[in-house]
Design a protein around this motif. Sequence first.
Motif, short mmCIF file in Angstrom:
data_model
loop_
_atom_site.label_atom_id
_atom_site.label_comp_id
_atom_site.label_asym_id
_atom_site.label_seq_id
_atom_site.Cartn_x
_atom_site.Cartn_y
_atom_site.Cartn_z
N LEU A 1 0.67 -1.12 -0.06
CA LEU A 1 0.04 -0.15 0.03
C LEU A 1 0.77 1.47 0.05
O LEU A 1 0.52 2.36 -0.48
CB LEU A 1 -0.72 -0.03 1.10
CG LEU A 1 -2.18 -0.84 1.02
CD1 LEU A 1 -2.90 -0.88 2.32
CD2 LEU A 1 -2.98 -0.21 0.15
N VAL A 2 2.04 1.20 0.71
CA VAL A 2 2.76 2.49 0.66
C VAL A 2 3.40 2.56 -0.51
O VAL A 2 3.42 3.75 -1.07
CB VAL A 2 3.92 2.15 2.00
CG1 VAL A 2 4.87 3.21 1.92
CG2 VAL A 2 3.16 2.11 3.16
N ALA A 3 3.83 1.46 -1.05
CA ALA A 3 4.57 1.55 -2.39
C ALA A 3 3.58 2.31 -3.55
O ALA A 3 4.13 3.16 -4.27
CB ALA A 3 5.17 0.46 -2.87
N LEU A 4 2.36 1.65 -3.33
CA LEU A 4 1.69 2.18 -4.72
C LEU A 4 0.99 3.41 -4.21
O LEU A 4 0.68 4.37 -5.09
CB LEU A 4 0.31 1.02 -4.56
CG LEU A 4 0.69 -0.19 -5.25
CD1 LEU A 4 -0.53 -1.09 -5.23
CD2 LEU A 4 0.96 0.01 -6.72
N GLY A 5 1.06 3.97 -3.10
CA GLY A 5 0.54 5.24 -2.70
C GLY A 5 1.71 6.23 -3.25
O GLY A 5 1.28 7.41 -3.61
N SER A 6 2.79 5.93 -2.98
CA SER A 6 3.93 6.64 -3.45
C SER A 6 3.95 6.59 -5.08
O SER A 6 3.96 7.83 -5.67
CB SER A 6 5.27 6.20 -3.03
OG SER A 6 6.43 6.81 -3.93
N LEU A 7 3.61 5.77 -5.68
CA LEU A 7 3.52 5.63 -7.24
C LEU A 7 2.23 6.61 -7.75
O LEU A 7 2.34 7.27 -8.49
CB LEU A 7 3.06 4.10 -7.83
CG LEU A 7 3.43 4.03 -9.15
CD1 LEU A 7 4.68 4.41 -9.63
CD2 LEU A 7 2.84 2.65 -9.43
N TRP A 8 1.26 6.73 -6.96
CA TRP A 8 0.23 7.47 -7.29
C TRP A 8 0.74 9.04 -7.00
O TRP A 8 0.21 10.00 -7.90
CB TRP A 8 -1.10 7.39 -6.16
CG TRP A 8 -2.17 8.62 -6.18
CD1 TRP A 8 -3.11 8.40 -7.13
CD2 TRP A 8 -2.06 9.69 -5.71
NE1 TRP A 8 -3.96 9.66 -7.07
CE2 TRP A 8 -3.26 10.37 -6.06
CE3 TRP A 8 -1.42 10.25 -4.60
CZ2 TRP A 8 -3.73 11.64 -5.58
CZ3 TRP A 8 -1.64 11.62 -3.99
CH2 TRP A 8 -2.94 12.28 -4.48
N ALA A 9 1.38 9.28 -6.03
CA ALA A 9 2.00 10.68 -5.99
C ALA A 9 2.92 11.21 -7.08
O ALA A 9 2.64 12.39 -7.48
CB ALA A 9 2.79 10.76 -4.59
N THR A 10 3.33 10.23 -7.80
CA THR A 10 4.32 10.59 -8.91
C THR A 10 3.70 10.41 -10.28
O THR A 10 3.86 10.98 -11.42
CB THR A 10 5.70 9.71 -8.78
OG1 THR A 10 5.13 8.29 -9.11
CG2 THR A 10 6.43 9.81 -7.77
N SER A 11 2.68 9.55 -10.40
CA SER A 11 1.86 9.30 -11.71
C SER A 11 0.31 9.49 -11.69
O SER A 11 -0.31 9.47 -12.57
CB SER A 11 2.38 8.00 -12.40
OG SER A 11 1.87 6.88 -11.46
N LYS A 12 -0.39 9.59 -10.32
CA LYS A 12 -1.83 9.68 -10.26
C LYS A 12 -2.29 8.33 -10.52
O LYS A 12 -3.44 8.07 -10.98
CB LYS A 12 -2.49 10.74 -10.95
CG LYS A 12 -1.92 12.12 -10.83
CD LYS A 12 -1.77 12.41 -9.34
CE LYS A 12 -1.29 13.75 -8.88
NZ LYS A 12 -1.24 13.92 -7.33
N ARG A 13 -1.44 7.20 -10.78
CA ARG A 13 -1.97 5.90 -10.78
C ARG A 13 -1.35 5.05 -9.67
O ARG A 13 -0.19 5.19 -9.80
CB ARG A 13 -1.77 5.25 -12.41
CG ARG A 13 -2.50 6.19 -13.29
CD ARG A 13 -3.96 5.81 -13.18
NE ARG A 13 -4.67 6.36 -14.43
CZ ARG A 13 -5.17 7.42 -14.50
NH1 ARG A 13 -5.03 8.20 -13.55
NH2 ARG A 13 -5.87 8.03 -15.46
N PRO A 14 -2.02 3.88 -9.27
CA PRO A 14 -3.25 3.68 -9.50
C PRO A 14 -4.02 4.62 -8.38
O PRO A 14 -3.65 5.56 -7.74
CB PRO A 14 -3.37 2.26 -8.86
CG PRO A 14 -2.10 2.34 -7.92
CD PRO A 14 -1.25 3.00 -8.31
N SER A 15 -5.50 4.76 -8.61
CA SER A 15 -6.58 5.55 -7.94
C SER A 15 -6.38 5.39 -6.20
O SER A 15 -6.24 4.18 -5.92
CB SER A 15 -7.79 5.26 -8.17
OG SER A 15 -8.78 5.60 -7.25
#
Length: 207
Positions: free
Chosen positions: A40-54
């Motif tokens: 969850l932390v990793a994907l939350g970080s990815l959202w901050a850089t690419s707005k994906r995943p939701s």
Amino acid sequence: MHVVEEIVVHAGEAWWVHLVVAAFSCVDAFFPTVPSESLLVALGSLWATSKRPSLLFLVLSGWGGAAIGDHVTYHIGRLLPWRKLRFFHEGHRGHRAVAAAERGLEKHAFTYLMTARFIPLGRTAVNLVAGGVKYPLSLFTPKIILATFLWAVYSCLVGALAGQWFETHPLLGILAALVLAFAVSLLVERLVRRFHAFKAGQASKSA
């Protein structure tokens, strides 16, 4: 490096990533070596850089999976002789976690069920014990729904916060988010344990 970043971003955009999050969050409840929080932390970080995943769907999938997993653990505690496992025998870490969970549920069920969710082995132990002592499901469910929601929001926001520092470098953002999450989790665990020790001390003085 750029190719790896593209692969990571592409995976984060896939529709099935939310199913993976839900599955990891569910299994982690009764098999705490599964890194659901790190995911969850990793994907939350990815959202901050690419707005994906939701971010919204990340929270919902982590929340739903964790709530289901906690209920599975509760029913394992209620139906299976898990105390016979060697890991829960005296002298093992599992035994100490279960003993602490029993004391917490007896004295401060609400705060213990809420805060144990943020300690990987602690949440497994307290849910097993809740089922083992037949803590009412009607009381268990609303507390767990709230606790898992807060846990999912917390995990995603820690990742999103760290990811914002590296908007143009998703992999660095993920690494920074995981380091930050590890440091915060150590702090949270220490605060939770001190809180429980404080409550236990108050209970013994009033007894």
